[in-house]
Write a protein that holds these residues in place. Sequence first.
Motif, PDB file in Angstrom:
ATOM      1  N   UNK A  20      30.545  33.392 -18.221  1.00 10.78           N
ATOM      2  CA  UNK A  20      29.871  32.102 -18.377  1.00 10.78           C
ATOM      3  C   UNK A  20      29.840  31.678 -19.835  1.00 10.78           C
ATOM      4  N   UNK A  21      29.524  32.598 -20.726  1.00 12.15           N
ATOM      5  CA  UNK A  21      29.383  32.239 -22.134  1.00 12.15           C
ATOM      6  C   UNK A  21      30.745  31.996 -22.789  1.00 12.15           C
ATOM      7  N   UNK A  22      31.767  32.697 -22.317  1.00 10.31           N
ATOM      8  CA  UNK A  22      33.123  32.386 -22.784  1.00 10.31           C
ATOM      9  C   UNK A  22      33.519  30.984 -22.348  1.00 10.31           C
ATOM     10  N   UNK A  23      33.150  30.613 -21.133  1.00  6.70           N
ATOM     11  CA  UNK A  23      33.380  29.257 -20.625  1.00  6.70           C
ATOM     12  C   UNK A  23      32.633  28.233 -21.477  1.00  6.70           C
ATOM     13  N   UNK A  24      31.401  28.518 -21.813  1.00  8.10           N
ATOM     14  CA  UNK A  24      30.594  27.587 -22.587  1.00  8.10           C
ATOM     15  C   UNK A  24      31.091  27.444 -24.020  1.00  8.10           C
ATOM     16  N   UNK A  25      31.773  28.466 -24.535  1.00  9.87           N
ATOM     17  CA  UNK A  25      32.298  28.421 -25.908  1.00  9.87           C
ATOM     18  C   UNK A  25      33.674  27.763 -25.989  1.00  9.87           C
ATOM     19  N   UNK A  26      34.291  27.521 -24.858  1.00  4.28           N
ATOM     20  CA  UNK A  26      35.655  27.005 -24.821  1.00  4.28           C
ATOM     21  C   UNK A  26      35.673  25.509 -25.134  1.00  4.28           C
ATOM     22  N   UNK A  27      36.031  25.156 -26.357  1.00  2.00           N
ATOM     23  CA  UNK A  27      35.984  23.764 -26.789  1.00  2.00           C
ATOM     24  C   UNK A  27      37.120  22.918 -26.237  1.00  2.00           C
ATOM     25  N   UNK A 146      21.804  32.561 -24.105  1.00  3.62           N
ATOM     26  CA  UNK A 146      22.096  31.290 -23.429  1.00  3.62           C
ATOM     27  C   UNK A 146      21.893  30.101 -24.358  1.00  3.62           C
ATOM     28  N   UNK A 147      20.765  30.054 -25.042  1.00  3.39           N
ATOM     29  CA  UNK A 147      20.434  28.855 -25.795  1.00  3.39           C
ATOM     30  C   UNK A 147      21.122  28.795 -27.157  1.00  3.39           C
ATOM     31  N   UNK A 148      21.514  29.932 -27.705  1.00  2.00           N
ATOM     32  CA  UNK A 148      22.317  29.881 -28.926  1.00  2.00           C
ATOM     33  C   UNK A 148      23.699  29.325 -28.613  1.00  2.00           C
ATOM     34  N   UNK A 171      16.428  22.773 -31.079  1.00  2.00           N
ATOM     35  CA  UNK A 171      14.998  22.550 -30.850  1.00  2.00           C
ATOM     36  C   UNK A 171      14.426  23.626 -29.945  1.00  2.00           C
ATOM     37  N   UNK A 172      15.140  23.948 -28.858  1.00  2.00           N
ATOM     38  CA  UNK A 172      14.715  24.981 -27.915  1.00  2.00           C
ATOM     39  C   UNK A 172      14.998  26.365 -28.481  1.00  2.00           C
ATOM     40  N   UNK A 173      16.165  26.535 -29.075  1.00  2.00           N
ATOM     41  CA  UNK A 173      16.550  27.831 -29.619  1.00  2.00           C
ATOM     42  C   UNK A 173      15.538  28.337 -30.642  1.00  2.00           C
ATOM     43  N   UNK A 174      14.925  27.414 -31.376  1.00  2.00           N
ATOM     44  CA  UNK A 174      13.973  27.793 -32.421  1.00  2.00           C
ATOM     45  C   UNK A 174      12.787  28.582 -31.873  1.00  2.00           C
ATOM     46  N   UNK A 214      20.092  39.098 -14.135  1.00  2.00           N
ATOM     47  CA  UNK A 214      20.478  37.981 -14.998  1.00  2.00           C
ATOM     48  C   UNK A 214      21.999  37.839 -15.076  1.00  2.00           C
ATOM     49  N   UNK A 215      22.705  38.957 -15.030  1.00  2.00           N
ATOM     50  CA  UNK A 215      24.170  38.902 -15.016  1.00  2.00           C
ATOM     51  C   UNK A 215      24.665  38.218 -13.755  1.00  2.00           C
ATOM     52  N   UNK A 216      24.099  38.573 -12.617  1.00  2.00           N
ATOM     53  CA  UNK A 216      24.472  37.945 -11.350  1.00  2.00           C
ATOM     54  C   UNK A 216      24.175  36.448 -11.393  1.00  2.00           C
ATOM     55  N   UNK A 217      23.095  36.087 -12.024  1.00  2.00           N
ATOM     56  CA  UNK A 217      22.708  34.681 -12.182  1.00  2.00           C
ATOM     57  C   UNK A 217      23.774  33.909 -12.955  1.00  2.00           C
ATOM     58  N   UNK A 218      24.251  34.487 -14.061  1.00  2.00           N
ATOM     59  CA  UNK A 218      25.268  33.790 -14.859  1.00  2.00           C
ATOM     60  C   UNK A 218      26.548  33.584 -14.057  1.00  2.00           C
ATOM     61  N   UNK A 219      26.904  34.551 -13.219  1.00  2.00           N
ATOM     62  CA  UNK A 219      28.118  34.407 -12.415  1.00  2.00           C
ATOM     63  C   UNK A 219      27.984  33.215 -11.465  1.00  2.00           C
ATOM     64  N   UNK A 220      26.806  33.047 -10.881  1.00  2.00           N
ATOM     65  CA  UNK A 220      26.604  31.932  -9.950  1.00  2.00           C
ATOM     66  C   UNK A 220      26.650  30.595 -10.683  1.00  2.00           C
ATOM     67  N   UNK A 221      26.153  30.558 -11.913  1.00  2.00           N
ATOM     68  CA  UNK A 221      26.199  29.321 -12.703  1.00  2.00           C
ATOM     69  C   UNK A 221      27.632  28.935 -13.036  1.00  2.00           C
ATOM     70  N   UNK A 222      28.442  29.918 -13.377  1.00  2.00           N
ATOM     71  CA  UNK A 222      29.838  29.637 -13.696  1.00  2.00           C
ATOM     72  C   UNK A 222      30.593  29.116 -12.475  1.00  2.00           C
ATOM     73  N   UNK A 223      30.361  29.740 -11.331  1.00  2.00           N
ATOM     74  CA  UNK A 223      31.002  29.285 -10.089  1.00  2.00           C
ATOM     75  C   UNK A 223      30.635  27.833  -9.812  1.00  2.00           C
ATOM     76  N   UNK A 224      29.362  27.496 -10.008  1.00  2.00           N
ATOM     77  CA  UNK A 224      28.899  26.126  -9.773  1.00  2.00           C
ATOM     78  C   UNK A 224      29.576  25.158 -10.740  1.00  2.00           C
ATOM     79  N   UNK A 225      29.618  25.518 -12.025  1.00  2.00           N
ATOM     80  CA  UNK A 225      30.191  24.623 -13.042  1.00  2.00           C
ATOM     81  C   UNK A 225      31.674  24.383 -12.790  1.00  2.00           C
ATOM     82  N   UNK A 226      32.379  25.399 -12.358  1.00  2.00           N
ATOM     83  CA  UNK A 226      33.813  25.248 -12.109  1.00  2.00           C
ATOM     84  C   UNK A 226      34.092  24.459 -10.829  1.00  2.00           C
ATOM     85  N   UNK A 227      33.158  24.517  -9.906  1.00  2.00           N
ATOM     86  CA  UNK A 227      33.322  23.818  -8.627  1.00  2.00           C
ATOM     87  C   UNK A 227      32.960  22.346  -8.737  1.00  2.00           C
TER      88      UNK A 227
END
Length: 237
Positions: A20-27, A146-148, A171-174, A214-227
């Motif tokens: 998920x985080x590799x996906x989020x970093x992919x510009x 996640x927030x960084x 703002x949230x990361x702080x 939490x790891x399982x949670x990130x996998x589900x988020x990635x599946x959703x984002x890609x779908x």
Amino acid sequence: MKEVLELIQLRKEEFAQLPLFNFMRDQSIDPKQRLAWAPCAAHFVMNFGELNKYFLRVEPTSDPLQILINKHTYEDDHHWLWFLEDLKHLELDKSLKFSEALRFLWSEETETSRWLTYQLYRYILQATPIQKLIVIEVVETTGNVMFSTAANIGKELKSITQKECLYFADFHLAVETGHTTGFPGTEEFIKKIQLTEETRKDAFELVEKLFAVFTEFTHSLLIYAEKHKIQQLSNAA
């Protein structure tokens, strides 16, 4: 407790490398698409305030650890308001009939978000202050990853829309420092807590279980984002 914090730090480094985080970093991917998982996380995000109010917080108390936990819950129990604002900003605030919204929140594709919430309730319900502290440390640590990552996307979005995110932003990361907050010297105070061998063993086991959910949670988020492909944001006028 120092050894427990070291284990959490080790698992954090592994957690930060999840797909998920590799996906989020992919510009090369549109920044809005990299946050397209947000609706899938709604059940967890919206329950988080009440998790703090009704499960982690215990008042009145004379236990110094519970006092620390209580202070932390007052910082963490309102972040869902920022999440709602960002759903609007990201144009993910779709109009749905009430029945359709309920169907989505309790659908199969958001099941892991609910499961994460229920697992946290399970671990906290009869927990000692030490166990609650461990839950908070893992939640804060995973949240910091996640927030960084999300805050960098928020900066990209601001350059496009000229609008600033709240939840997916510095703002949230702080306030998501990666550790329990409350008073100066908190981290050193926690490190010096002495655990029995049995308590330490249980603490290690709890850390592993929490990172697993939490790891399982990130996998589900990635599946959703890609779908769920979403319309790209256009430059602000």
